[in-house]
Design a protein around this motif. Structure first.
Motif, short mmCIF file in Angstrom:
data_model
loop_
_atom_site.label_atom_id
_atom_site.label_comp_id
_atom_site.label_asym_id
_atom_site.label_seq_id
_atom_site.Cartn_x
_atom_site.Cartn_y
_atom_site.Cartn_z
N ALA A 178 24.44 -14.22 -54.88
CA ALA A 178 25.45 -14.43 -55.92
C ALA A 178 26.63 -13.51 -55.62
O ALA A 178 26.48 -12.28 -55.61
N PHE A 179 27.78 -14.11 -55.36
CA PHE A 179 28.99 -13.35 -55.04
C PHE A 179 29.77 -13.10 -56.33
O PHE A 179 30.07 -14.04 -57.06
N PRO A 180 30.14 -11.85 -56.60
CA PRO A 180 30.84 -11.54 -57.85
C PRO A 180 32.29 -12.03 -57.85
O PRO A 180 32.91 -12.17 -56.79
N ILE A 181 32.78 -12.27 -59.05
CA ILE A 181 34.19 -12.59 -59.25
C ILE A 181 34.74 -11.47 -60.12
O ILE A 181 34.27 -11.27 -61.24
N ARG A 182 35.70 -10.73 -59.60
CA ARG A 182 36.28 -9.60 -60.33
C ARG A 182 37.76 -9.86 -60.59
O ARG A 182 38.51 -10.11 -59.65
N ASP A 183 38.13 -9.82 -61.85
CA ASP A 183 39.52 -10.06 -62.25
C ASP A 183 40.03 -11.39 -61.70
O ASP A 183 41.18 -11.51 -61.27
N GLY A 184 39.15 -12.40 -61.68
CA GLY A 184 39.54 -13.72 -61.22
C GLY A 184 39.54 -13.89 -59.71
O GLY A 184 39.89 -14.94 -59.20
N ILE A 185 39.11 -12.85 -58.97
CA ILE A 185 39.12 -12.90 -57.50
C ILE A 185 37.69 -12.89 -56.98
O ILE A 185 36.94 -11.94 -57.21
N PRO A 186 37.28 -13.95 -56.25
CA PRO A 186 35.94 -13.97 -55.67
C PRO A 186 35.81 -12.93 -54.56
O PRO A 186 36.68 -12.82 -53.69
N ILE A 187 34.76 -12.14 -54.61
CA ILE A 187 34.48 -11.13 -53.59
C ILE A 187 33.46 -11.74 -52.64
O ILE A 187 32.27 -11.77 -52.92
N MET A 188 33.94 -12.23 -51.51
CA MET A 188 33.11 -13.01 -50.60
C MET A 188 32.54 -12.16 -49.46
O MET A 188 32.59 -12.54 -48.30
N LEU A 189 31.99 -11.02 -49.79
CA LEU A 189 31.37 -10.13 -48.81
C LEU A 189 29.87 -10.09 -49.07
O LEU A 189 29.44 -9.85 -50.21
N ALA A 190 29.07 -10.32 -48.04
CA ALA A 190 27.62 -10.32 -48.20
C ALA A 190 27.13 -8.99 -48.76
O ALA A 190 26.18 -8.96 -49.54
N GLU A 191 27.79 -7.89 -48.39
CA GLU A 191 27.36 -6.57 -48.88
C GLU A 191 27.57 -6.41 -50.39
O GLU A 191 26.95 -5.57 -51.01
N GLU A 192 28.50 -7.18 -50.95
CA GLU A 192 28.80 -7.11 -52.38
C GLU A 192 27.96 -8.09 -53.20
O GLU A 192 27.92 -8.00 -54.42
N ALA A 193 27.33 -9.04 -52.54
CA ALA A 193 26.55 -10.06 -53.24
C ALA A 193 25.22 -9.49 -53.71
O ALA A 193 24.69 -8.56 -53.12
N ARG A 194 24.71 -10.08 -54.79
CA ARG A 194 23.38 -9.69 -55.25
C ARG A 194 22.39 -10.78 -54.85
O ARG A 194 22.73 -11.97 -54.81
N SER A 195 21.19 -10.36 -54.52
CA SER A 195 20.13 -11.31 -54.15
C SER A 195 19.60 -11.99 -55.38
O SER A 195 19.49 -11.38 -56.44
N LEU A 196 19.26 -13.26 -55.22
CA LEU A 196 18.68 -14.03 -56.32
C LEU A 196 17.17 -14.09 -56.13
O LEU A 196 16.68 -14.37 -55.04
N ASP A 197 16.45 -13.82 -57.20
CA ASP A 197 15.01 -13.97 -57.13
C ASP A 197 14.65 -15.43 -57.46
O ASP A 197 15.53 -16.24 -57.75
#
Length: 66
Positions: free
Chosen positions: A43-62
């Motif tokens: 799951a890639f976060p969206i901060r202030d309307g901007i998608p953060i498309m970095l694998a290091e910033e993504a959280r794993s989904l169980d």
């Protein structure tokens, strides 16, 4: 009392973004403000309307979240 709303992501941007890991389409989770890659189980976060498309910033989904 005013309700704070997260900035909307441009729908055109959502159409062209793909997962940086698998190059597959993403699913937009408006409530959590994330872009979900079902194939990568990230799951890639969206901060202030901007998608953060970095694998290091993504959280794993169980299993329950996927």
């Amino acid at each position: 009392m005013s309700e704070t709303r997260a900035p909307e992501v441009d729908p055109k941007l959502l159409e062209i973004l793909v997962c940086p890991v698998t190059r597959t389409t993403l699913r937009y989770d408006r409530e959590r403000q994330e872009l979900i890659s079902d194939k990568a189980r990230l799951a890639f976060p969206i901060r202030d309307g901007i998608p953060i498309m970095l694998a290091e910033e993504a959280r794993s989904l169980d299993d329950e979240q996927a």
